[in-house]
Design a protein around this motif. Structure first.
Motif, PDB file in Angstrom:
ATOM      1  N   TRP A 102      -7.581  -3.202   3.557  1.00 47.90           N
ATOM      2  CA  TRP A 102      -7.550  -2.634   2.355  1.00 47.90           C
ATOM      3  C   TRP A 102      -8.156  -1.073   2.532  1.00 47.90           C
ATOM      4  O   TRP A 102      -8.531  -0.660   3.624  1.00 47.90           O
ATOM      5  N   SER A 103      -8.133  -0.508   1.673  1.00 46.90           N
ATOM      6  CA  SER A 103      -8.815   0.774   1.352  1.00 46.90           C
ATOM      7  C   SER A 103      -9.375   1.083   0.056  1.00 46.90           C
ATOM      8  O   SER A 103      -9.109   0.518  -0.635  1.00 46.90           O
ATOM      9  N   GLY A 115       0.970  -1.134  -0.252  1.00 46.84           N
ATOM     10  CA  GLY A 115      -0.065   0.042   0.103  1.00 46.84           C
ATOM     11  C   GLY A 115       0.802   1.353   0.081  1.00 46.84           C
ATOM     12  O   GLY A 115       0.300   2.431  -0.216  1.00 46.84           O
ATOM     13  N   ARG A 141     -10.828  -2.404   7.050  1.00 46.92           N
ATOM     14  CA  ARG A 141     -10.176  -1.319   6.337  1.00 46.92           C
ATOM     15  C   ARG A 141      -9.039  -0.846   7.207  1.00 46.92           C
ATOM     16  O   ARG A 141      -8.929  -0.962   8.347  1.00 46.92           O
ATOM     17  N   ILE A 174     -12.454  -8.277  -1.938  1.00 47.10           N
ATOM     18  CA  ILE A 174     -12.836  -8.091  -0.582  1.00 47.10           C
ATOM     19  C   ILE A 174     -14.325  -8.649  -0.409  1.00 47.10           C
ATOM     20  O   ILE A 174     -14.317  -9.345   0.695  1.00 47.10           O
ATOM     21  N   THR A 178     -12.377  -9.104   6.194  1.00 49.65           N
ATOM     22  CA  THR A 178     -11.295  -8.104   5.850  1.00 49.65           C
ATOM     23  C   THR A 178     -11.501  -6.699   6.845  1.00 49.65           C
ATOM     24  O   THR A 178     -12.309  -6.639   7.633  1.00 49.65           O
ATOM     25  N   VAL A 191      -6.834  -4.966  -4.403  1.00 50.76           N
ATOM     26  CA  VAL A 191      -7.515  -5.972  -3.960  1.00 50.76           C
ATOM     27  C   VAL A 191      -9.104  -5.605  -3.486  1.00 50.76           C
ATOM     28  O   VAL A 191      -9.809  -6.461  -3.081  1.00 50.76           O
ATOM     29  N   LEU A 192      -9.692  -4.623  -3.975  1.00 47.92           N
ATOM     30  CA  LEU A 192     -10.983  -4.173  -4.042  1.00 47.92           C
ATOM     31  C   LEU A 192     -11.808  -5.446  -4.561  1.00 47.92           C
ATOM     32  O   LEU A 192     -12.940  -5.582  -3.950  1.00 47.92           O
ATOM     33  N   LYS A 236      -6.814   1.308  -2.756  1.00 51.32           N
ATOM     34  CA  LYS A 236      -6.053   0.147  -3.021  1.00 51.32           C
ATOM     35  C   LYS A 236      -6.861  -0.794  -4.083  1.00 51.32           C
ATOM     36  O   LYS A 236      -7.350  -1.940  -3.818  1.00 51.32           O
TER      37      LYS A 236
END
Length: 269
Positions: free
Chosen positions: A219-220, A119, A249, A230, A247, A226-227, A223
């Motif tokens: 995740w964010s 990230g 955030r 998720i 998961t 990986v979305l 990013k």
């Protein structure tokens, strides 16, 4: 009558206490890996909560210049595996957060994917093994923090460590079998480094207050790599699929870390 003087005295004491509390300097937080994906969010949220934050990383640069909170962080560069460097960095910090880590080390054969999964766009160095990046840096920070001179009856120093969900596999039915027979060699080494740190923290709980976080996939919204997976992870976790955890955030994790070192949390979260 004594009532009025007593009320006045109580009011003066209350005012004096309030002024004393407001005059107290902010608590100091030392973040190893503060420029990384998780570390920068920890720094951002700690500043917002009134901490005086210092970060140690290889680059020693603010990852987001112009960010109001991150501009207030003291960014220092250095080798987090060097004991002297870490001892000086930890100094008189009121709490320590270890957020140094990498998913694919130089021996994994997967370093080509580091730019994608990291990230913070971090690329492993030639000596970036799991043992050095995770275990050695954490051990240096733990030893430096635990070895400081302490006054009698002084509170334990909060020390937060970002581990991983897979560290708990031995506690899950079938976990040991999966790890021994199905997990790739690089993942076993990754987990060995994480567990070594967890074990060392447990042995220093007389002077440190260990706060261990075992997040799954972090995740964010920015990013993008990986979305897409998720929802798959979260659905599988909700259905009870073994070895798949929900998961989290990165901001949620960072909030929990800052709350953990600032509160009374202890052990695996």
């Amino acid at each position: 009558m004594l009532f009025a003087p007593l009320v006045f005295t109580a009011a003066v004491l209350q005012t004096t206490t309030a002024l004393s509390m407001s005059a107290q300097p902010p608590k100091k937080l030392a973040v190893l890996g503060g420029s990384g994906y998780v570390g920068r969010e920890v720094c951002r949220r700690a500043v917002a909560r009134g901490w005086e934050v210092t970060s140690l990383s290889r680059r020693g640069l603010n990852p987001e210049p112009g960010d109001a909170a991150l501009d207030l962080v003291s960014w220092t560069s250095g080798d987090a595996a060097d004991e002297k460097t870490v001892k000086k960095f930890v100094g008189d910090a009121d709490a320590v957060v270890h957020a140094v880590g990498l998913l694919f080390d130089v021996d994994s054969g997967l370093t080509f994917a580091s730019k994608i999964v990291s990230g913070s766009d971090s690329v492993p160095g030639d000596d970036s093994t799991y043992d050095r990046v995770t275990r050695q840096t954490a051990f240096a920070a733990i030893d430096a923090t635990a070895g400081r001179v302490r006054l009698p009856f002084s509170p334990r120093t909060p020390f937060a460590f970002v581990s991983c969900a897979e560290s708990g596999w031995p506690d899950v039915s079938g976990g040991a079998f999966v790890e021994s027979n199905l997990a790739p060699e690089w993942l076993r080494r990754y987990l060995a480094a994480k567990r070594a740190v967890e074990a060392k923290l447990s042995k220093t709980s007389d002077v440190l207050r260990p706060v261990i976080f075992r997040p799954s996939l972090i995740w964010s919204w920015d990013k993008l790599d990986v979305l897409p997976i998720i929802p798959v992870f979260n659905l599988a976790s909700a259905l009870g699929v073994p070895f798949v955890d929900r998961t989290i955030r990165v901001g949620t994790l960072a909030d929990a870390i800052v709350a953990g070192v600032g509160g009374e949390a202890e052990g695996v979260q």
